[in-house]
Design an enzyme around this catalytic site. Structure first.
Site, PDB file in Angstrom:
ATOM      1  N   SER A 110       0.904  -9.098   2.323  1.00  0.00           N
ATOM      2  CA  SER A 110       0.187  -7.855   2.603  1.00  0.00           C
ATOM      3  C   SER A 110      -1.152  -8.173   3.257  1.00  0.00           C
ATOM      4  O   SER A 110      -1.178  -8.839   4.294  1.00  0.00           O
ATOM      5  CB  SER A 110       0.038  -7.035   1.317  1.00  0.00           C
ATOM      6  OG  SER A 110      -0.444  -5.741   1.603  1.00  0.00           O
ATOM      7  N   ASP A 124       9.478  -0.752   5.117  1.00  0.00           N
ATOM      8  CA  ASP A 124       8.024  -0.845   4.991  1.00  0.00           C
ATOM      9  C   ASP A 124       7.377   0.069   6.032  1.00  0.00           C
ATOM     10  O   ASP A 124       7.750   0.038   7.211  1.00  0.00           O
ATOM     11  CB  ASP A 124       7.597  -2.300   5.213  1.00  0.00           C
ATOM     12  CG  ASP A 124       6.118  -2.544   4.956  1.00  0.00           C
ATOM     13  OD1 ASP A 124       5.354  -1.580   4.775  1.00  0.00           O
ATOM     14  OD2 ASP A 124       5.718  -3.729   4.940  1.00  0.00           O
ATOM     15  N   HIS A 138       7.479  -2.205   1.226  1.00  0.00           N
ATOM     16  CA  HIS A 138       6.266  -3.003   1.093  1.00  0.00           C
ATOM     17  C   HIS A 138       6.083  -3.469  -0.354  1.00  0.00           C
ATOM     18  O   HIS A 138       6.154  -2.680  -1.286  1.00  0.00           O
ATOM     19  CB  HIS A 138       5.044  -2.190   1.537  1.00  0.00           C
ATOM     20  CG  HIS A 138       3.852  -3.049   1.821  1.00  0.00           C
ATOM     21  ND1 HIS A 138       3.735  -3.810   2.975  1.00  0.00           N
ATOM     22  CD2 HIS A 138       2.732  -3.305   1.103  1.00  0.00           C
ATOM     23  CE1 HIS A 138       2.595  -4.471   2.958  1.00  0.00           C
ATOM     24  NE2 HIS A 138       1.968  -4.181   1.832  1.00  0.00           N
TER      25      HIS A 138
END
Length: 324
Positions: free
Chosen positions: A169, A270, A300
């Site tokens: 991330s 995502d 995600h």
């Protein structure tokens, strides 16, 4: 506007409250775990916490395969993975059970030393200080390896010619900008042998299709993505600053072609998938040696709740590192 459209309050969703002085109060307390130097019950990995930068109050947690410490006849040095956990820039995650498990699995399966970096978080510390902390970690590893009184595991067992940057991330975002900064520095004999970016967090002012489709996403809605950038970017800039949108022209652009091997991992569920694929296209344009793996299934940070995916990601990183 996005709050009104989605009906989601991103601050409530992340259980944070904004304070008048610009800080936030974090009400979510994720389970944490202490480092363990003692391998009890046959633990395959041991760990310890050390100070990175006393002025900035940053730390690292180092992980070591127990088998390497117990082997008196094997003088082979093992790779070093410098790891940046995902936090949305704002959460204190480095010593949580989830991150500890990720780093332990990397250590065991890759057979590597993992240096998990406790970087400063926003909004109390806004970008680019996180990149500075990441580079502190790279320089710290180099110093420990070369100093006769340096940290023992790195000095005696680590191969600093095989250092890898790995992040998830916003940690994937940190990998990219740290790797760029490393191209401008004299780090020998340390060498960044590869960069692993798992679902890297990027953004921009113009919405992508996958972002617009995430307005009502229960796990990672667009308003949460915007909140991350609102709290982390320098005040007075928009999301097209290169920290957020590396596809925008900036002082980083000229260094992109100097990057070493890169691995980008993403999931088609995502909200950031369009950004990540555009990012890969940019790397290809700059003739970076790039490997991209995008799965049709997933979203995600799926690895935080799905053990099978977490294990798969470790295997993907292991394969990438073993190709060196």
């Amino acid at each position: 506007m996005l709050l009104a459209e989605s009906g989601i309050n991103p601050y409530d969703q992340f259980r944070i409250g904004r304070n008048p002085d610009g800080t936030i109060t974090r009400y979510m307390n994720l389970p944490r775990i202490k480092a363990s130097l003692v391998a009890s019950h046959g633990d395959p990995v041991v760990s310890k916490d050390l100070t990175l930068n006393p002025k900035n109050e940053t730390r690292v947690r180092i992980y070591m395969p127990t088998s390497k410490l117990c082997s008196s006849n094997d003088d082979t040095r093992i790779p070093i993975i410098i790891f940046f956990a995902g936090s949305g820039w704002i959460s204190i995650n480095w010593d949580t059970i989830l991150v500890h498990s990720q780093c332990s699995a990397l250590t065991q399966e890759v057979h590597a030393i993992v240096v998990n970096v406790d970087y400063r978080i926003a909004p109390e510390n806004r970008l680019p200080v996180q990149y500075e902390d990441a580079m502190d970690a790279v320089l710290w590893v180099r110093e420990q390896a070369l100093d006769t009184n340096g940290e023992q595991w790195i000095r005696e067992y680590g191969d600093i010619s095989r250092c890898y940057l790995h992040g998830s991330s916003n940690g994937g975002n940190m990998v990219f900008f740290t790797a760029l900064e490393a191209t401008r520095m004299e780090l020998e004999p340390l060498r960044i042998a590869g960069n692993i970016m798992n679902q890297p967090l990027f953004g921009g002012m113009e919405r992508t299709n996958s972002e617009m489709q995430s307005i009502d996403d229960p796990a990672f809605p667009l308003c949460v993505q915007d909140m991350f950038w609102e709290l982390s970017l320098p005040e007075g800039v928009d999301r097209d600053i290169w920290y957020c949108n590396p596809m925008a022209e900036g002082p980083h652009t000229s260094a992109i072609s100097k990057l070493g091997r890169c691995l980008v991992i993403g999931f088609c569920g995502d909200a950031l998938i369009d950004r990540q694929q555009e990012f890969v296209t940019m790397l290809v344009k700059h003739q970076v040696q790039i490997e991209a793996q995008f799965s049709n299934i997933g979203f995600h940070a799926i690895e935080l709740i799905d053990r099978e995916t977490a294990n798969d990601l470790v295997e993907i990183a292991k394969d990438f590192i073993n190709k060196t």
